[in-house]
Each structure stands twice: as C-alpha cells, then as structure tokens.
Design an enzyme around this catalytic site. Structure first.
Site, mmCIF file in Angstrom:
data_model
loop_
_atom_site.group_PDB
_atom_site.id
_atom_site.type_symbol
_atom_site.label_atom_id
_atom_site.label_comp_id
_atom_site.label_asym_id
_atom_site.label_seq_id
_atom_site.Cartn_x
_atom_site.Cartn_y
_atom_site.Cartn_z
ATOM 1 N N LYS A 290 17.424 -3.390 74.659
ATOM 2 C CA LYS A 290 16.501 -2.260 75.185
ATOM 3 C C LYS A 290 16.088 -1.579 74.152
ATOM 4 O O LYS A 290 16.585 -0.919 73.439
ATOM 5 C CB LYS A 290 17.087 -1.547 76.404
ATOM 6 N N ASP A 295 12.039 7.854 76.027
ATOM 7 C CA ASP A 295 12.215 7.627 77.329
ATOM 8 C C ASP A 295 11.911 9.201 78.019
ATOM 9 O O ASP A 295 12.744 9.960 77.987
ATOM 10 C CB ASP A 295 13.483 7.163 77.883
ATOM 11 N N LYS A 302 11.892 13.410 83.269
ATOM 12 C CA LYS A 302 13.239 13.726 83.050
ATOM 13 C C LYS A 302 13.426 15.510 82.941
ATOM 14 O O LYS A 302 12.165 16.006 82.356
ATOM 15 C CB LYS A 302 13.966 13.253 81.759
ATOM 16 N N ASP A 313 16.960 5.914 72.885
ATOM 17 C CA ASP A 313 16.780 4.762 74.132
ATOM 18 C C ASP A 313 16.465 3.449 73.585
ATOM 19 O O ASP A 313 16.317 2.488 74.486
ATOM 20 C CB ASP A 313 15.954 5.389 75.328
ATOM 21 N N ASP A 372 11.686 6.148 86.068
ATOM 22 C CA ASP A 372 12.692 6.547 85.017
ATOM 23 C C ASP A 372 13.904 5.311 84.749
ATOM 24 O O ASP A 372 14.656 5.236 84.036
ATOM 25 C CB ASP A 372 13.443 7.866 85.344
ATOM 26 N N GLU A 374 13.278 2.555 83.788
ATOM 27 C CA GLU A 374 12.474 1.660 83.175
ATOM 28 C C GLU A 374 13.124 0.634 82.296
ATOM 29 O O GLU A 374 12.329 -0.684 82.154
ATOM 30 C CB GLU A 374 11.321 2.354 82.281
ATOM 31 N N ARG A 376 15.513 -1.585 82.999
ATOM 32 C CA ARG A 376 15.532 -2.686 83.723
ATOM 33 C C ARG A 376 14.198 -3.574 83.835
ATOM 34 O O ARG A 376 14.106 -4.805 84.015
ATOM 35 C CB ARG A 376 16.412 -2.692 85.181
HETATM 36 N N1 BES Z 1 17.576 5.714 79.285
HETATM 37 C C1 BES Z 1 18.095 6.267 80.636
HETATM 38 C C2 BES Z 1 19.744 5.997 80.847
HETATM 39 C C3 BES Z 1 20.525 7.145 79.700
HETATM 40 C C4 BES Z 1 20.977 8.327 80.529
HETATM 41 C C5 BES Z 1 20.813 6.799 78.715
HETATM 42 C C6 BES Z 1 21.507 9.122 79.660
HETATM 43 C C7 BES Z 1 21.709 7.599 77.964
HETATM 44 C C8 BES Z 1 22.028 8.915 78.403
HETATM 45 C C9 BES Z 1 17.670 5.256 81.612
HETATM 46 O O1 BES Z 1 16.360 4.781 81.405
HETATM 47 C C10 BES Z 1 17.465 6.126 82.838
HETATM 48 O O2 BES Z 1 16.743 7.038 82.983
HETATM 49 N N2 BES Z 1 18.265 5.665 83.961
HETATM 50 C C11 BES Z 1 18.205 6.378 85.184
HETATM 51 C C12 BES Z 1 18.226 5.388 86.102
HETATM 52 C C13 BES Z 1 18.063 6.164 87.570
HETATM 53 C C14 BES Z 1 16.639 6.421 87.724
HETATM 54 C C15 BES Z 1 18.214 4.903 88.607
HETATM 55 C C16 BES Z 1 19.629 7.303 85.174
HETATM 56 O O3 BES Z 1 20.668 7.043 84.620
HETATM 57 O O4 BES Z 1 19.364 8.495 85.743
HETATM 58 ZN ZN ZN Z 2 15.784 4.704 79.464
HETATM 59 MN MN MN Z 3 14.864 6.231 82.139
#
Ligand code: BES
Ligand code: ZN
Ligand code: MN
Length: 527
Positions: A290, A295, A302, A313, A372, A374, A376
């Site tokens: 990834k 992000d 966020k 990220d 967010d 993104e 996947r």
């Molecule tokens: N890059 C984030 C995941 C992340 C969170 C990495 C904290 C490192 C530290 C990912 O893209 C994300 O935002 N995931 C969301 C998914 C949700 C919207 C289903 C999350 O984990 O909140």
């Molecule tokens: Zn992310």
């Molecule tokens: Mn995200």
C-alpha cells in the site's frame, strides 16, 4: 535534501537519495577479544555475574575489571543496558562497552536482541568510528551461530540507522557513531558465517530504504518520488522497472484504485518492479505494498490530531521496496515482483464522494461508503493485476486499519491468508527475525458486514472487527492464487519523541525470500 516551499513537481524533485549518512561496513572476524585494536570492544555480561567465554577472556586480561563492576552492582539487570569503560588494562581497544545480557537463567532470543540493540544505540551515540562486537559469540539456546551472526549484523546495522533530517542546527555529524563493525564469531568461522553477516547487513539496508521512504515528508515522498526511487533501484541493481500512469491504469479498468487519487495534484502511479533470479520458468513471489503517500481521509476527512503520521501510510510500499532491494542485493535464486500503487488521498472538487460506486478491474462493483477506507480500493485492483504474473504466491503489506492497532498494538502485525502453509511460513519468518505477526481469521461470517444495497460490496465493514473486514474485502480479489495479507498499521512506525519508521516488516519478508531461495536451491540440486 532541499525542501521546496511549493509542492515539488517531477522536474524539481528534491533528491534525498542516500539519506543515510554513509553506509555501514559490517564484517565477520575471528580474533581473541582482548587483542582487538578497535575504537570500542563490545562484550556481554549476565547481570548475575556470569560471563560468557568471550567476555571472561577480557575479564582475566584486565585482572577482573568486569567481574568487579558487576559485583559492585554497576551493571543494570535490563538486557541491553550498557556501561562504557575507558583504558581497560590488558585490552588493545580504546574503550570497552559492557552490555547487560540480563539474568543468565532467562537468556534467549529476546535478551540477545535487546543486548545487540542496546549496544547499537550506545555505538551510534559514541565517539568510536569502529567497533569489535563479541555478542554474537554468545550461545543462545536453540539458535545456531549463523542465526546469531545474521541477527546481530542486522540489528547493529539497523540500530545505527539515522535519518538525515534537513536541520540547519544540531544536525548530527555524518561521521559520528560507529560505521565500521567487526562481528566476532567463534574461532572456527566459515563461508557460511560470512554469508550470514552479509544477509543481516542486506536486510538492514532494505530496512533503511523503507525507513527513509517512510520518514521523508509527503511533500517530497509523493507518487512521483516512488516512481523515481524504483528507477534508481533499477539502475543500481538487476531490477526491471515499469511505471504505469493514470491513463494506463484507466485502460486496465482500475477504477477502484483511480478513485483514491482523483483530487490530488500529484497523479497516482502503478510501479512494477521485477527481479529475475529464478531462471527460466520461475514463478515469481509477488509483493504488493500500500503506497498512500499521504492519507487525509479524503472527503471523509480525518481529524487533525497526529495527522502528520499519515505520511507513513506508504510504509507497506516502502517495505516491499526494501525486500526486493535485499533480494537483488543478495542475488537470491528466485523471482520477485513488486507492485505499488503510489497515490495521495486528498479532498477536493474532484474527489470521490461517500456513496459513489466504482467498478474494479475484476468487474466487481464497490460502493465507497467511506473515502478514508482507501487502502483496500487501491489494493484490490493491484491484486487483480497480480494475476498476470502467474504468481507462486502473493503477499500484500498495508497500513490498512486503525482497528489492527487496537487489536495487536505495535508488537505484532496482523496476518491473514487463504493458505495455511503460507501463513505458517510467514509466522515462522516473523519468529526467526523478531518481526512477528499474529494470524487473524478470514471467516465467511465476516463477509456479511460488507453488504451493499447499491453494489457488489461496500468498502466499509463497520466498527466491529475492522481489520478483519478490511482483509475480507481483499480476499474477494485474491481467489486465484495463494495469498497472505499483513496489516502493519501498528508496527510500521512509532509516534512520540522517538517518532520514525521501524522498517518493519522488511525482516520478515526478507527472511521469507531467503527461505524460499534455500528451497529453490535444494530443488535445483535434486533435479
Ligand atoms: N491509513 C489508515 C489506517 C491507519 C490508521 C494506519 C492508523 C495507521 C494508523 C486507513 O486508510 C484508514 O483510514 N482506515 C480506516 C478504515 C475505516 C474508515 C473503515 C480506519 O482504520 O479508521
Ligand atoms: Zn490509509
Ligand atoms: Mn484512510
């Protein structure tokens, strides 16, 4: 590295190549410790006073200096704590660094690693330019000398990593700290031991590449920078590089991936690298990373707290870059393909909206309920693209979910797989290198959470089991090959005072490639 006040465009890209302040030289050596003329001689001692034989030799040469200070209680019980001694009689080194091995009864993998890392920390902060390290000569229950040498080599080189931050004041001099390390093994060293040291150093170099990419700010390390770094690797090593642009991705039908970068002024790329070490007919191990260079969450923006951490990220992409670099460096007899969709997730007038529906390269449709989620969206199309390589197996690495951080913290990466043997192999590689993962389920029951009224699936599984449903989403695109997924959201970087990338899971991935290489070599002999 010069950082421009405006977003760099491709032509004026500030180069941070070689962000490391000079390479570390690591070599196996055999000599009596007390006779070594190093800037610093590193010896281990158990906190209860026991001395391994390499240290006992220094103790007797110095008429009991080591045992005296341990008896006095100067050496901390915590493995890895250190004491620096000057002018130790009977030794040729300028200084002696005594490293605690913890209590002798508890010595094992962890205390060994803590001791080596503690030594690296002291060596990095110290004045000596070269060091002779005897820690890998100490027996570790259940471990070979080759294991000790590879681990010590990697942990020392990695511990001496320093990011060349563009600070005008207080920047550490590049020459500070030890850069030249002799790893002392048992007297009957061999080519195998030398190779173990080279493996450890190459893995540390891969980690350094991953850390540099992670630590660089997102205004430098953007999608174009990922493409440039791949091209640089292609020049330095036998790696073929191809960069697909947005138009190429559109032709392939990668509309899920393309939806992520729509609102960014830095167009997304698909970077393809191939290392061919396996010879004719070799099926590649495909590593997918990834590569979200920043992000923001997009329209599902966020919150601001710690948002700078989202420059990390892209650490999955950085790790697979580090792994293929190590493989090419070590000339492993296997094929490795790296696939990275480098992309920036930004809000904007052209951004995708919650509720948008896109068609993935696989033909499956996706309702984007949260922009967010993104990672996947990018990964699913790259995983479909991976099919064309007829892979031996595919491993993807992603900072995919905050939920994985809640489940496993910063100790273990989350491991998912549609193949038990592949999962076990990766878990074992994690244990071998201390870069551990923990297996999580991909059961069908969880798929329910991805239901959508408007498409084949949504990209959002809700709060329960968030790391699992993200993996279940990916599983819908990986049915045609053996596949494993590593959620590294908790293990890729640390926040706070020691903020920085960890280089994980390069050790696990590199170990996996090494073990597959050993297997390939065996098969070749058998045929
Ligand atoms: N890059 C984030 C995941 C992340 C969170 C990495 C904290 C490192 C530290 C990912 O893209 C994300 O935002 N995931 C969301 C998914 C949700 C919207 C289903 C999350 O984990 O909140
Ligand atoms: Zn992310
Ligand atoms: Mn995200």
């Amino acid at each position: 590295m010069t950082i421009e006040s405006v977003e760099p465009i491709a032509e004026s890209m500030p180069r941070a190549a070689g962000a490391m302040p000079g390479p570390i030289h690591m070599e196996a050596a055999r000599a009596a410790p007390a006779t070594l003329k190093a800037g610093v001689l590193v010896v281990g001692a158990f906190s209860d006073g026991k001395l391994p034989s390499s240290s006992a030799a220094v103790d007797s040469a110095s008429k009991g200096r080591l045992s005296a200070l341990i008896k006095r209680g100067d050496l901390d019980e915590k493995a890895g704590s250190t004491l620096l001694l000057y002018d130790v009689p009977g030794t040729a080194a300028q200084r002696v660094l005594v490293v605690s091995l913890g209590p002798s009864g508890e010595f094992g993998d962890k205390a060994f690693r803590d001791a080596v890392s503690g030594a690296a920390k002291a060596l990095g902060a110290g004045k000596a330019g070269n060091a002779a390290v005897t820690l890998a000569a100490i027996d570790v229950p259940g471990r070979s000398e080759a294991w000790r040498m590879q681990e010590a080599s990697r942990l020392l080189a990695d511990g001496l990593y320093r990011f060349a931050a563009p600070k005008t004041n207080g920047r550490k001099k590049p020459e500070q700290g030890a850069r030249d390390i002799a790893l002392i093994g048992s007297e009957n060293g061999s080519e195998e031991i030398d190779a173990a040291v080279r493996r450890g150093a190459a893995i540390a170099e891969g980690m350094a590449l991953a850390k540099d990419l992670g630590n660089l700010p997102a205004n430098v390390c953007n999608p174009e920078y990922f493409a440039e770094t791949a091209r640089r690797l292609g020049k330095e090593l036998p790696i073929e590089v191809e960069v697909l642009e947005r138009e190429d991705m559109a032709k392939l039908g990668m509309h899920a991936a393309l939806s992520v970068g729509r609102a960014s002024d830095n167009p997304c790329k698909l970077v393809v690298m191939r290392y061919r070490g396996g010879g004719d007919g070799a099926k590649p191990i495909v590593l997918v990373g990834k590569g979200v260079t920043f992000d923001t969450g997009g329209i599902s923006l966020k919150p601001g707290e710690d948002l700078d951490m989202m420059k990390y990220d892209m650490c999955g992409a950085a790790a697979v870059y580090g792994a293929i670099e190590a493989a090419a460096h070590l000339e492993l007899p296997i094929d490795v393909v790296v696939l990275v969709n480098a992309v920036e997730n930004m809000p904007g007038g052209n951004a995708s909206r919650p509720g948008d529906v896109v068609t993935s390269m696989s033909g499956q449709t996706i309702e984007i309920l949260n922009t967010d989620a993104e990672g996947r969206l990018g990964l699913c199309d790259v995983l479909t693209y991976a099919e064309r390589f007829e892979p031996e197996c595919v491993v993807d690495v992603a900072t995919l979910t905050g939920a994985c951080v809640i489940a496993l913290g910063s100790v273990a990466s989350g491991l998912y797989a549609n193949d038990d043997a592949l999962a076990d192999e990766l878990l074992a590689c994690g244990a071998e290198t201390g870069d551990r993962a923990w297996r999580m389920p991909l059961w069908d029951e969880y798929q329910e959470q991805l239901k959508s009224n408007f498409a084949d699936m949504s990209n959002l599984g809700g709060r329960p089991a968030g790391s699992v449903t993200a993996a279940c989403f990916l599983a819908r695109f990986t049915k045609k090959y053996r596949w494993a997924h590593l959620d590294i959201a908790g293990t890729n970087a640390v926040a706070g005072d020691a903020k920085g990338a960890t280089g994980r899971p390069v050790p696990m991935l590199a170990q996996f490639l090494l073990q597959r290489s050993a297997r390939a070599a065996e098969l070749r002999v058998a045929h």
